[in-house]
Design an enzyme around this catalytic site. Structure first.
Site, PDB file in Angstrom:
ATOM      1  N   HIS A  24       1.028   0.530  10.455  1.00 43.59           N
ATOM      2  CA  HIS A  24       1.398  -0.843  10.125  1.00 43.59           C
ATOM      3  C   HIS A  24       2.734  -0.848   9.365  1.00 43.59           C
ATOM      4  CE1 HIS A  24      -0.652   0.690   6.550  1.00 43.59           C
ATOM      5  NE2 HIS A  24      -0.053  -0.245   5.844  1.00 43.59           N
ATOM      6  N   HIS A  25       3.409  -1.966   9.404  1.00 49.45           N
ATOM      7  CA  HIS A  25       4.739  -2.155   8.801  1.00 49.45           C
ATOM      8  C   HIS A  25       5.832  -1.356   9.509  1.00 49.45           C
ATOM      9  CE1 HIS A  25       2.552  -4.348   5.927  1.00 49.45           C
ATOM     10  NE2 HIS A  25       2.545  -3.526   4.904  1.00 49.45           N
TER      11      HIS A  25
ATOM     12  N   GLY B 186      20.193 -33.529  -1.516  1.00 50.45           N
ATOM     13  CA  GLY B 186      20.540 -32.561  -0.483  1.00 50.45           C
ATOM     14  C   GLY B 186      21.674 -31.617  -0.818  1.00 50.45           C
TER      15      GLY B 186
ATOM     16  N   ASP C 291      19.091 -29.513  -6.032  1.00 51.71           N
ATOM     17  CA  ASP C 291      17.743 -29.743  -5.502  1.00 51.71           C
ATOM     18  C   ASP C 291      17.512 -28.986  -4.195  1.00 51.71           C
ATOM     19  OD1 ASP C 291      19.492 -31.399  -4.094  1.00 51.71           O
ATOM     20  OD2 ASP C 291      18.369 -33.247  -4.441  1.00 51.71           O
TER      21      ASP C 291
ATOM     22  N   ASN D 201      20.358 -34.870  -6.126  1.00 51.37           N
ATOM     23  CA  ASN D 201      21.362 -35.728  -5.474  1.00 51.37           C
ATOM     24  C   ASN D 201      21.190 -35.735  -3.956  1.00 51.37           C
ATOM     25  OD1 ASN D 201      22.235 -33.131  -5.040  1.00 51.37           O
ATOM     26  ND2 ASN D 201      24.253 -33.399  -5.977  1.00 51.37           N
TER      27      ASN D 201
ATOM     28  N   GLU E  84      27.773 -28.752   1.274  1.00 50.86           N
ATOM     29  CA  GLU E  84      27.860 -28.806   2.730  1.00 50.86           C
ATOM     30  C   GLU E  84      28.372 -30.180   3.186  1.00 50.86           C
ATOM     31  OE1 GLU E  84      27.502 -26.052   3.963  1.00 50.86           O
ATOM     32  OE2 GLU E  84      25.872 -24.932   3.053  1.00 50.86           O
TER      33      GLU E  84
ATOM     34  N   GLY F  30      27.174 -16.226  -2.250  1.00 53.91           N
ATOM     35  CA  GLY F  30      26.833 -17.643  -2.108  1.00 53.91           C
ATOM     36  C   GLY F  30      25.525 -17.926  -1.405  1.00 53.91           C
TER      37      GLY F  30
ATOM     38  N   GLU G 120       9.562 -10.884  -2.224  1.00 54.09           N
ATOM     39  CA  GLU G 120      10.583  -9.839  -2.360  1.00 54.09           C
ATOM     40  C   GLU G 120      11.998 -10.396  -2.477  1.00 54.09           C
ATOM     41  OE1 GLU G 120       7.046  -7.873  -0.347  1.00 54.09           O
ATOM     42  OE2 GLU G 120       8.176  -9.744  -0.042  1.00 54.09           O
TER      43      GLU G 120
ATOM     44  N   ASP H 166       0.802  -1.217   0.000  1.00 56.13           N
ATOM     45  CA  ASP H 166       0.000   0.000   0.000  1.00 56.13           C
ATOM     46  C   ASP H 166       0.841   1.275   0.000  1.00 56.13           C
ATOM     47  OD1 ASP H 166       0.828  -0.511   2.581  1.00 56.13           O
ATOM     48  OD2 ASP H 166      -1.077  -0.006   3.530  1.00 56.13           O
TER      49      ASP H 166
END
Length: 582
Positions: free
Chosen positions: A126-127, A484, A455, A482, A488, A424, A63, A41
């Protein structure tokens, strides 16, 4: 333009114009054609002005995705615009904006905020945080913006806008524009729009520039084995024409870093491959590290860009060209920017005094594996992609196996590589892919945009498929299934539960985000699954897959504990560095 819209550029600009017309006309003048963001708004009235100023509203899903998309759009189109609402909207976008700041991408972040009267009276709106502080969010964005403009004083607004847009472009970093609702229709001087914003880079002081050029040439002429190493900042600060002119004249072997992938025409006879310290191909590592003079252009020596800080380059043998300074060995020359120096070095270099060796040939692609029903491995897949790519493709790679695997893919002529090696943020590439494809479409370029996405990363921003479908973008997406977060796993926790992800039926999202099977059939999107090398070959040989336009979505399965060699090397170095810091 169609309909009842009026192009502001046809109006009498000698008269005052609304701030909305002024800002959006300026965006159009500097190359923006589509604006990412979400309505709220505090920005709704402003959005009404977009069509009449030649701008298209994209309408992203959230966003964060919009910020990622604005990042990708800017990398292709040169600059981008993002509009969010105050507080809740801008904070959702902040991670994406921070990534653009980190990676030096020019994004104009426009935030619709409460009116100046509401702010002055400290109203409980608001916000807000409910404490009457309307500047708190601008302060949060200040650290990831090269300029903050608060459009509150009518007499200053036009100049503020022009200055912010110029800073965004020249510094190649985001700017933040805080726009109160009661300043959307405020009148400003329209005549200023007749004079384009000066986006020319200030020239170096001639005497200092000439001195640096002489010093560089002295070492270059003495070198017996010089090489050129091109990095991300050469792309961001738009000196690739100067770099190509230098290699064309001198034939000096040229290499790129991971973040510089796509900066150099990889079909050029002088191109030698990707250099990243210990993770480099052995021939590349030898060629760069045995050089007695390494000319680096726009170097950004982050951990992943250097494979865990594993460069073996002596500063005594290095010349660094940057956007704000140059350095020759241990001598630094502040304020002497690389563009002017590179031009003069090219003009004045004496070819007769150069000693240049041939660049090593980049690793060869693997042979086609027709008839091989074995699993798709990282070592096989990335070189194989070389034959799949076409001239002028835009190749987007996500943090993880794709960012590292693409080192082994040789790009065809005109190809552009997009990655986010420094920041990253996983999921970035889906939004960036949408923005890049739209940027190419807005530039009227007939280019495919190809995304390689893990994935786990895909699950963060999968909704942006709907925006690609909505705008009929020419995109091919490979989701690497694969099980996951592979990058990591190799850093820490190969079997740890926290590196697993819930398995989705990924390709069915194409139907979901198309609005159902009937609409999917009508809009021409198509989905595929490949699990073996032979199935990859059949897909790449499929005429319909190669020639159709629109979204093509491919689930491609690879072993869970398989990763490119370069990722494994970098992950090991990262783990060692983390251990040392404890």
């Amino acid at each position: 333009m169609a309909g009842n819209t009026v192009d502001i550029r046809t109006k009498n600009l000698t008269k005052p114009v609304d701030v909305a017309d002024y800002l959006f006309t300026r965006l159009h003048q500097i190359g923006v054609r589509s604006v990412h963001g979400l309505p709220g708004d505090y920005n709704l009235v402003a959005l009404d002005y977009l069509p009449q100023n030649g701008l298209k509203w994209v309408g992203s899903v959230n966003e964060l995705n919009a910020a990622y998309a604005a990042d990708g759009y800017a990398r292709i189109k040169g600059i981008s615009a993002l509009i969010t609402t105050f507080g809740v909207g801008e904070l959702s976008a902040l991670n994406g904006v921070a990534g653009a700041y980190s990676e030096m991408v020019p994004v104009v972040h426009i935030v619709g905020c409460p009116s100046t009267i509401s702010q002055r009276n400290g109203m409980l709106l608001h916000h807000t945080l409910g404490n009457g502080d309307f500047g708190v969010f601008a302060e949060m964005s200040k650290a990831v913006s090269c300029e903050v403009a608060k459009l509150t004083e009518p007499a200053e607004i036009a100049a503020q806008i022009d200055h912010a847009l110029r800073e965004c472009y020249l510094k190649s970093r985001p700017v933040y524009i805080m726009w109160p609702t009661d300043r959307v229709t405020t009148k400003v001087e329209g005549a200023r729009l007749d004079t384009p914003i000066d986006l020319r880079e200030p020239e170096n002081e001639a005497e200092r520039e000439d001195y640096v050029v002489d010093v560089v040439l002295r070492y270059l002429h003495k070198a017996t084995n010089p090489v050129l190493l091109v990095d991300a900042c050469a792309i961001r600060h738009r000196v690739l024409d100067e770099v190509h002119a230098l290699i064309e004249k001198t034939k000096i072997p040229v290499f790129v870093t991971p973040m510089g992938k796509g900066a150099i025409d990889e079909t050029h006879e002088t191109f030698g491959g990707v250099y990243a310290g210990d993770a480099s191909h052995p021939d590349v590592k030898e060629a760069v590290e045995s050089s007695d003079l390494v000319l680096t252009v726009g170097a950004l020596k982050s951990d992943f860009n250097t494979a865990g800080f594993s460069y073996r380059l002596s500063q005594m043998n290095t010349v660094d060209f940057h956007s704000t300074y140059c350095a020759v060995r241990y001598s630094e020359y502040p304020g002497v920017k690389m563009r002017g120096v590179l031009k003069k070095v090219t003009d004045r270099v004496d070819i007769g005094q150069l000693s240049v060796k041939k660049a090593p040939k980049p690793p060869q692609t693997v042979a086609k594996a027709t008839g091989d029903n074995g699993p798709v491995t990282q070592a096989w897949f990335w070189p194989r992609i070389t034959e799949f790519l076409k001239d002028d493709d835009i190749v987007v790679t996500e943090t993880g196996t794709a960012n590292f695997g693409i080192w082994d893919t040789k790009f065809p002529k005109g190809a552009t590589g997009l990655n986010q090696t420094l920041w990253g943020s996983i999921g970035w590439a889906v939004g960036a892919c949408q923005g890049a494809a739209l940027g190419a479409k807005d530039a009227q370029q007939q280019r495919r945009t190809i995304l390689f996405e893990g994935d786990g990363s895909f699950q963060l921003t999968a909704q942006e498929l709907s925006t690609m479908i909505k705008h009929e973008l020419d995109v091919i997406i490979f989701v690497i299934c694969n099980d996951g977060y592979t990058i990591e796993r190799f850093i820490h926790g190969m079997e740890a539960e926290y590196n697993d992800v819930v398995q989705w039926d990924y390709k069915e999202l194409v139907t979901v985000f198309s609005g159902g099977p009937e609409k999917q059939a009508k809009n021409g999107t198509k989905k595929y699954t490949v699990k073996t090398k032979d199935e990859v070959e059949k897909l790449f040989a499929d005429k319909d897959f190669n020639e159709r336009k629109g979204l093509r979505f491919v689930e491609i399965y690879m072993p869970k504990e398989d990763a490119p060699r370069s990722l494994q090397t970098t992950a090991e170095a990262s783990a060692r560095n983390n251990a040392k810091s404890e």
